[in-house]
Design a protein around this motif. Sequence first.
Motif, PDB file in Angstrom:
ATOM      1  N   ASP A  47      42.410  45.697  33.394  1.00  0.00           N
ATOM      2  CA  ASP A  47      43.276  45.762  34.563  1.00  0.00           C
ATOM      3  C   ASP A  47      42.468  46.230  35.776  1.00  0.00           C
ATOM      4  OD1 ASP A  47      42.868  48.321  33.697  1.00  0.00           O
ATOM      5  OD2 ASP A  47      44.931  48.975  33.943  1.00  0.00           O
ATOM      6  N   GLN A  48      43.104  46.199  36.941  1.00  0.00           N
ATOM      7  CA  GLN A  48      42.396  46.512  38.174  1.00  0.00           C
ATOM      8  C   GLN A  48      42.006  47.988  38.263  1.00  0.00           C
ATOM      9  OE1 GLN A  48      44.891  45.012  41.277  1.00  0.00           O
ATOM     10  NE2 GLN A  48      44.106  42.939  41.058  1.00  0.00           N
ATOM     11  N   LEU A  49      42.788  48.887  37.695  1.00  0.00           N
ATOM     12  CA  LEU A  49      42.435  50.304  37.720  1.00  0.00           C
ATOM     13  C   LEU A  49      41.167  50.559  36.901  1.00  0.00           C
ATOM     14  CD1 LEU A  49      43.070  53.208  38.552  1.00  0.00           C
ATOM     15  CD2 LEU A  49      44.408  53.400  36.461  1.00  0.00           C
TER      16      LEU A  49
ATOM     17  N   LEU B  31      38.793  48.445  36.274  1.00  0.00           N
ATOM     18  CA  LEU B  31      37.663  47.872  36.999  1.00  0.00           C
ATOM     19  C   LEU B  31      37.282  48.729  38.201  1.00  0.00           C
ATOM     20  CD1 LEU B  31      38.579  44.097  36.812  1.00  0.00           C
ATOM     21  CD2 LEU B  31      36.829  45.316  35.519  1.00  0.00           C
ATOM     22  N   PHE B  32      38.261  49.307  38.886  1.00  0.00           N
ATOM     23  CA  PHE B  32      37.963  50.198  40.001  1.00  0.00           C
ATOM     24  C   PHE B  32      37.178  51.424  39.519  1.00  0.00           C
ATOM     25  CE2 PHE B  32      39.177  53.942  42.531  1.00  0.00           C
ATOM     26  CZ  PHE B  32      38.590  53.575  43.737  1.00  0.00           C
ATOM     27  N   ILE B  33      37.568  51.990  38.396  1.00  0.00           N
ATOM     28  CA  ILE B  33      36.863  53.150  37.847  1.00  0.00           C
ATOM     29  C   ILE B  33      35.435  52.754  37.459  1.00  0.00           C
ATOM     30  CG2 ILE B  33      36.837  54.822  35.955  1.00  0.00           C
ATOM     31  CD1 ILE B  33      39.018  55.345  38.031  1.00  0.00           C
ATOM     32  N   LYS B  34      35.246  51.554  36.928  1.00  0.00           N
ATOM     33  CA  LYS B  34      33.893  51.091  36.588  1.00  0.00           C
ATOM     34  C   LYS B  34      33.040  50.929  37.839  1.00  0.00           C
ATOM     35  CE  LYS B  34      35.457  48.626  32.543  1.00  0.00           C
ATOM     36  NZ  LYS B  34      35.723  47.329  31.944  1.00  0.00           N
ATOM     37  N   VAL B  35      33.620  50.386  38.904  1.00  0.00           N
ATOM     38  CA  VAL B  35      32.872  50.256  40.164  1.00  0.00           C
ATOM     39  C   VAL B  35      32.527  51.627  40.721  1.00  0.00           C
ATOM     40  CG1 VAL B  35      33.061  49.509  42.578  1.00  0.00           C
ATOM     41  CG2 VAL B  35      33.783  47.991  40.748  1.00  0.00           C
ATOM     42  N   LEU B  36      33.468  52.537  40.679  1.00  0.00           N
ATOM     43  CA  LEU B  36      33.220  53.898  41.163  1.00  0.00           C
ATOM     44  C   LEU B  36      32.117  54.593  40.359  1.00  0.00           C
ATOM     45  CD1 LEU B  36      34.372  55.841  43.301  1.00  0.00           C
ATOM     46  CD2 LEU B  36      35.874  56.724  41.531  1.00  0.00           C
ATOM     47  N   ALA B  37      32.143  54.410  39.041  1.00  0.00           N
ATOM     48  CA  ALA B  37      31.116  55.003  38.197  1.00  0.00           C
ATOM     49  C   ALA B  37      29.748  54.373  38.446  1.00  0.00           C
ATOM     50  CB  ALA B  37      31.500  54.855  36.724  1.00  0.00           C
ATOM     51  N   ALA B  38      29.716  53.074  38.682  1.00  0.00           N
ATOM     52  CA  ALA B  38      28.431  52.399  38.944  1.00  0.00           C
ATOM     53  C   ALA B  38      27.859  52.817  40.294  1.00  0.00           C
ATOM     54  CB  ALA B  38      28.612  50.900  38.888  1.00  0.00           C
ATOM     55  N   LEU B  39      28.712  53.115  41.241  1.00  0.00           N
ATOM     56  CA  LEU B  39      28.218  53.522  42.564  1.00  0.00           C
ATOM     57  C   LEU B  39      27.760  54.974  42.608  1.00  0.00           C
ATOM     58  CD1 LEU B  39      30.750  51.735  44.922  1.00  0.00           C
ATOM     59  CD2 LEU B  39      28.393  51.099  44.420  1.00  0.00           C
TER      60      LEU B  39
END
Length: 92
Positions: A79-81, A83-91
């Motif tokens: 879900d989008q949440l 994926l958002f957490i994955k993007v935040l962790a990668a950044l």
Amino acid sequence: MNDLLLLSPEIIITIAAFGVLTLEIAWKGGQKSVKILPWLAFGGAIAALLATIYVWPAASSEIGLATGPGNFVPMLAVDQLALFIKVLAALT
């Protein structure tokens, strides 16, 4: 969408972490490890970020759900949440 494609950010991070840990053990903290390992970890994070961005459109539709009994990972839901957490962790 293919289940392994939905899992690609986790697979990339796992492979990058395994590579970093294996090379750290093999090189025993030499000059090579100081120069190469941070870039390998950074490259793994960037690759996972790009894979997450690639998978993002699947989260907005039913394509990102892999909950059918015939699927490889029957309990996977992207879900989008998440994926958002994955993007935040990668950044970070």
